[in-house]
Structures are given as C-alpha cells and as structure tokens.
Enzyme design. Structure first.
Site, short mmCIF file in Angstrom:
data_model
loop_
_atom_site.label_atom_id
_atom_site.label_comp_id
_atom_site.label_asym_id
_atom_site.label_seq_id
_atom_site.Cartn_x
_atom_site.Cartn_y
_atom_site.Cartn_z
N CYS A 82 -81.61 -21.75 -1.15
CA CYS A 82 -82.12 -20.50 -1.58
C CYS A 82 -80.99 -19.49 -2.05
O CYS A 82 -80.00 -19.62 -1.25
CB CYS A 82 -82.80 -19.64 -0.48
SG CYS A 82 -82.89 -17.92 -0.69
N CYS A 85 -79.85 -16.58 0.33
CA CYS A 85 -79.40 -16.41 1.82
C CYS A 85 -78.71 -18.05 1.92
O CYS A 85 -78.00 -18.02 3.11
CB CYS A 85 -80.22 -16.56 2.75
SG CYS A 85 -81.54 -17.85 3.10
N CYS A 130 -88.74 -18.63 1.03
CA CYS A 130 -87.66 -19.02 1.89
C CYS A 130 -88.00 -18.58 3.36
O CYS A 130 -88.11 -17.33 3.70
CB CYS A 130 -86.50 -18.43 1.48
SG CYS A 130 -85.03 -18.98 2.84
N CYS A 133 -85.05 -15.76 4.64
CA CYS A 133 -84.94 -14.30 3.99
C CYS A 133 -86.25 -13.91 3.46
O CYS A 133 -86.36 -12.81 2.86
CB CYS A 133 -83.94 -14.55 2.97
SG CYS A 133 -83.98 -15.23 1.52
N CYS A 153 -93.38 -25.72 -7.60
CA CYS A 153 -93.00 -25.25 -8.95
C CYS A 153 -92.20 -24.17 -8.48
O CYS A 153 -92.70 -23.10 -8.00
CB CYS A 153 -94.23 -24.87 -9.66
SG CYS A 153 -93.91 -24.57 -11.57
#
Length: 164
Positions: A82, A85, A130, A133, A153
C-alpha cells in the site's frame, strides 16, 4: 382544468435529477473514514504524505486512468505494498495481465485487505481497501483466473513495488 401530458424532456430531466441525487448521496462518505483502522492520520497528514493522485485514489476513492501505471508491466518477483502505509497487500506470484489496463491479481496476501460493497455508478461492486490504513485500492470482480476466479483490479498509484 386540462391535464397536460408529460413530454420527453420533462421525463429525462427528472431522470437526470434522480441520478444526480443518488450519485451525490453515494459519494458522501469514504470507507477510509467510515471506520477505524490500525493506522490513522488526519487529512492534512495524508495530503503531506501522498501525491495529489495518490490522495485522490487512496483517500477519496478515485480511479486512475487505465494503462497509465508502470506497474502494469512489472514482471519481477516481489511484493506490492500500500502506497499509504507500506502494508504488503499482493505478491507478484498472483499478478497476471487481465487486459483491463490496471494491475490485476487473483488473490491478496491473507489478512492484508478488507472489502465492502460499493454501490456507486448505479451498480454493486466489491471495493477492496488496505486492512491497515483503509486506503482504497480498487475493486474485486468474479472474472479472474483459477484458482480463485477473482480479479483484484487495483489502481497502480495505490501501490509501490518491493523487489524480492
């Protein structure tokens, strides 16, 4: 009193107004702000940490234009994390070319992402974010390859690649 027959223009105007109202209602909240996540930052902190495009995707659920991410062509072994984070969310082992213009994966690293129903755009989709976060990553569809049959996707701008 004579009754007038509604014309096509009036009907289309009402239809557009109803659609606009629904779209505004659907856009009123963000999943990243709707619940608590282990990593929380203020909007100002997110804006300082992320580029304008990353902020739009991760914090406001925007979508990057297809075929614009360099991660589409990433073929090396490694992990995708991510961008917000650093949580490791996808492995290169599950990445494949879906032909859609966005990096696609048939599965996430266990426990790294969460999902919710996204009813924007007048259809129901599965939004993926995520788990650490709450950053919006993309959507999951049921047209992927075996073994899961899923296509995650994902917006490339929401990810960073970490080579093995």
């Amino acid at each position: 009193m004579a009754r007038t027959k509604p014309d096509r223009r009036s009907f289309l105007s009402l239809l557009c107004l109803g659609g606009a109202a629904g779209a505004l209602a659907a856009c009123s909240s963000s999943p990243a702000q709707a619940r608590d996540f282990p990593i929380e930052r203020s909007e100002a902190e997110w804006r300082k940490r992320l580029s304008a495009q990353q902020f739009a995707v991760l914090r406001q659920e925007a979508t990057e234009r297809p075929y614009t991410s360099p991660l589409n062509k990433e073929k090396r072994e490694g992990l995708f994390a991510c961008q917000g984070c650093g949580n490791k969310v996808y492995s290169s082992r599950t990445k494949y070319d879906s032909g859609t213009g966005w990096p696609s994966f048939w599965d996430a690293i266990p426990g790294s992402v969460g999902t919710k129903t996204d009813n924007k755009l007048l259809m129901s989709r599965t939004e993926v974010h995520c788990a650490d976060c709450g950053g919006h990553l993309g959507h999951i569809f049921d047209d992927g390859p075996k073994p899961t049959g899923k296509r995650h996707c994902i917006n490339g701008v929401a990810l960073k690649f970490i080579p093995a």
